[in-house]
Design a protein around this motif. Structure first.
Motif, PDB file in Angstrom:
ATOM      1  N   TYR A 126      -2.037   9.535   3.181  1.00 24.45           N
ATOM      2  CA  TYR A 126      -1.036  10.765   3.454  1.00 24.45           C
ATOM      3  C   TYR A 126      -0.950  11.817   3.381  1.00 24.45           C
ATOM      4  N   LYS A 128       1.378  -1.400  -0.037  1.00 26.00           N
ATOM      5  CA  LYS A 128      -0.356   0.064   0.328  1.00 26.00           C
ATOM      6  C   LYS A 128       0.835   1.152   0.407  1.00 26.00           C
ATOM      7  N   VAL A 172       1.387   4.671  -2.719  1.00 24.84           N
ATOM      8  CA  VAL A 172       1.394   5.587  -2.982  1.00 24.84           C
ATOM      9  C   VAL A 172       1.834   6.696  -3.571  1.00 24.84           C
ATOM     10  N   ALA A 213      -3.392   5.373   1.054  1.00 28.80           N
ATOM     11  CA  ALA A 213      -3.409   6.541   0.524  1.00 28.80           C
ATOM     12  C   ALA A 213      -4.207   8.044   0.936  1.00 28.80           C
TER      13      ALA A 213
END
Length: 239
Positions: free
Chosen positions: A107, A25, A29, A105
């Motif tokens: 951040y 994940k 990103v 996702a």
């Protein structure tokens, strides 16, 4: 504010089932302004096959900027964060649990107030905004809100979620603070100490929360709640 690199600190303890998933994940990103990612994994002496999963991931993703450190004995989440923070080389750093409760996702949600020049520190709140939030434990929610309230009393902040994992700090700022708490007392300690920095700009943004049950691997307990109260009084009253 120009940020060239973000350090992502991942404390790990017995997360063999999810560590490769969270790393994927993070890898997927794309950060605002093409900010680079540095991933720092601190294994707090896991007893399952977490190391094997990480080793396999590193071999398959040799191009990724990932650093692995291991404690020779279990010290606690706070201690793992101390190690990770000390190793960070990014302009800013963010804390990421090794499970799937928080979504990398998001951040960019935390980075935006910094990039726009408003914030030095950003907390991701599970209790504001319209993001998905798994319905779980009533008393955990009450406990979190009480600990946040108590922290606000001593810090004069108006946070909604002090216990959140997602905390984004300017690296030089957090590295300049002497942190002591080895376990979950890290959260109130760092919040109270960061609040005393002159002219510090702290923001909150709403985030989603995909919480786990204890059967699914959740580790924090009521004992950690009492420790958090002790830490709030310790660092709030006596400083």
């Amino acid at each position: 504010m120009v940020i060239k690199k973000l350090s992502i600190i991942i404390p790990v303890y017995n997360e063999a089932e999810t560590i490769h998933l969270i790393l994927n994940k993070i890898k997927n990103v794309i950060l605002l302004d093409n900010i680079l990612k540095e991933i720092i994994i601190v294994d707090d002496c896991s007893e399952d096959n977490t190391y094997e999963k990480i080793k396999s991931y590193l071999e398959l993703n040799s191009d990724a900027d990932i650093y692995y450190f291991k404690h020779e004995k279990n010290k606690g989440k706070g201690a793992a964060l101390h190690t990770g923070i000390s190793k960070a080389k990014g302009d800013y750093l963010i804390i990421q649990d090794a499970d799937l409760e928080y979504d990398p996702a998001e951040y960019n949600r935390l980075l935006k107030p910094v990039i726009d020049g408003f914030a030095d520190v950003v907390y991701g709140s599970r209790f504001m905004g319209s993001q998905p939030h798994r319905v779980l434990f009533f008393w955990h929610t009450i406990g979190n809100k009480f600990l946040t309230f108590l922290t606000n009393v001593f810090s004069n902040l108006n946070l909604t979620d002090m216990e959140t994992c997602y905390k984004l700090f300017k690296t030089s700022l957090i590295q300049g603070i002497k942190l002591k708490e080895q376990r979950f007392g890290f959260e109130p300690e760092v919040t109270l100490k960061i609040s005393r920095i002159p002219r510090i700009r702290i923001y909150e943004v709403g985030i989603s929360y995909y919480g786990r049950t204890y059967e699914e691997g959740k580790k924090i307990s009521w004992k950690d709640g009492f420790r958090a109260i002790y830490c709030i009084l310790k660092y709030g009253v006596f400083k």
